[in-house]
Scaffold this active site. Structure first.
Site, PDB file in Angstrom:
ATOM      1  N   TYR A   1       0.842  -1.190   0.000  1.00  0.00           N
ATOM      2  CA  TYR A   1       0.000   0.000   0.000  1.00  0.00           C
ATOM      3  C   TYR A   1       0.874   1.236   0.000  1.00  0.00           C
ATOM      4  CZ  TYR A   1       0.847   1.042   4.997  1.00  0.00           C
ATOM      5  OH  TYR A   1       1.415   1.376   6.208  1.00  0.00           O
ATOM      6  N   CYS A   2       0.245   2.387  -0.211  1.00  0.00           N
ATOM      7  CA  CYS A   2       0.950   3.676  -0.178  1.00  0.00           C
ATOM      8  C   CYS A   2      -0.086   4.737   0.162  1.00  0.00           C
ATOM      9  CB  CYS A   2       1.667   3.953  -1.511  1.00  0.00           C
ATOM     10  SG  CYS A   2       0.589   3.834  -2.958  1.00  0.00           S
ATOM     11  N   GLY A   3      -0.062   5.862  -0.535  1.00  0.00           N
ATOM     12  CA  GLY A   3      -1.067   6.878  -0.277  1.00  0.00           C
ATOM     13  C   GLY A   3      -2.323   6.689  -1.099  1.00  0.00           C
TER      14      GLY A   3
ATOM     15  N   SER B   1      -5.556   2.350  -0.473  1.00  0.00           N
ATOM     16  CA  SER B   1      -4.436   2.643   0.430  1.00  0.00           C
ATOM     17  C   SER B   1      -4.816   3.641   1.524  1.00  0.00           C
ATOM     18  CB  SER B   1      -3.237   3.116  -0.382  1.00  0.00           C
ATOM     19  OG  SER B   1      -2.640   2.029  -1.075  1.00  0.00           O
ATOM     20  N   LEU B   2      -3.878   4.517   1.896  1.00  0.00           N
ATOM     21  CA  LEU B   2      -4.140   5.432   3.014  1.00  0.00           C
ATOM     22  C   LEU B   2      -5.198   6.483   2.696  1.00  0.00           C
ATOM     23  CD1 LEU B   2      -0.617   6.072   4.584  1.00  0.00           C
ATOM     24  CD2 LEU B   2      -2.475   4.651   5.474  1.00  0.00           C
TER      25      LEU B   2
END
Length: 233
Positions: free
Chosen positions: A191-193, A219-220
């Protein structure tokens, strides 16, 4: 300028679900197939993706192609940065139009896509390694997507560290060392942003032979916005 003959894809319009609550989400299969067909990409077309900025935009295209069943996909190592540094030819103006092709519409390979439920269920399970592809300072909570920190239990392998100063992917030995923990896990969730940088994790692990990697698409952007979902610093 761009590489001669290269097509252009608007990642937040042509191949994203513009009705979704978050940017860059996977589009419906019909939309993706129509976009690829319009670019002249058919079932047997080898698609080489590159970007002029961060390398994860190219890996995002690679990942989406594979999600929709097109394995003839590659990423140009070094991207436009290396191409220019080597003095290779460029052209300017609008991208050339290719004759339309037929890109077959296929159901997504959902095993390559993680949901927040999948991520929540992975917390505390040794057989699943959840990897944050954001920069270390973002993982530590210095830069937020609404809440400080990272998904509970996740580790940090930053996508920016997978390439050298020339935007070239590091050697297999270096990458194996960098991804030692994810490589030892039966399943990986990246995951990431917003599901872009995380696709570099998927690309690298696939290059290194891992067969079970999913990307948390929202993701986030989704996770940090829900105070009920656990985060830590």
């Amino acid at each position: 300028g761009h590489i001669p003959g290269a097509a252009f894809v608007d990642m937040n319009r042509d191949v994203a679900d513009t009705s979704a609550a978050f940017n860059f989400m996977l589009p419906p299969a019909a939309q993706f197939a129509a976009a690829m067909s319009a670019l002249g990409i058919g079932a047997q077309t080898l698609v080489v993706s590159y970007s002029s900025a961060n390398h994860w935009w190219a890996s995002r295209m690679w990942w989406m192609l594979r999600v929709f069943g097109h394995d003839k996909a590659a990423v140009l190592d070094g991207g436009l940065q290396k191409w220019k540094a080597e003095g290779r030819p460029l052209e300017s103006g609008e991208a050339r139009k290719r004759a339309p092709a037929h890109f077959p519409e296929k159901s997504p390979r959902w095993e390559m896509v993680a949901t927040r439920g999948d991520v929540l269920a992975a917390i505390g399970r040794d057989e699943i390694c959840t990897v944050n592809a954001l920069r270390p300072e973002q993982h530590a909570g210095g830069v937020t997507y609404g809440r400080r920190g990272h998904i509970s239990g996740s580790i940090n392998v930053a996508s920016v560290h997978t390439v050298d100063a020339n935007n070239v992917y590091r050697s297999p030995a270096e990458l194996r060392e960098l991804f030692a923990r994810p490589l030892s896990a039966p399943k990986v969730i990246a995951y990431c942003g917003g599901g872009i940088a995380a696709t570099t994790t998927a690309l690298v692990l696939t290059m290194l032979g891992h067969k079970n990697v999913a990307v948390y698409d929202a993701s986030l952007s989704e996770w940090a916005g829900d105070p009920q979902l656990p985060m830590e610093i």
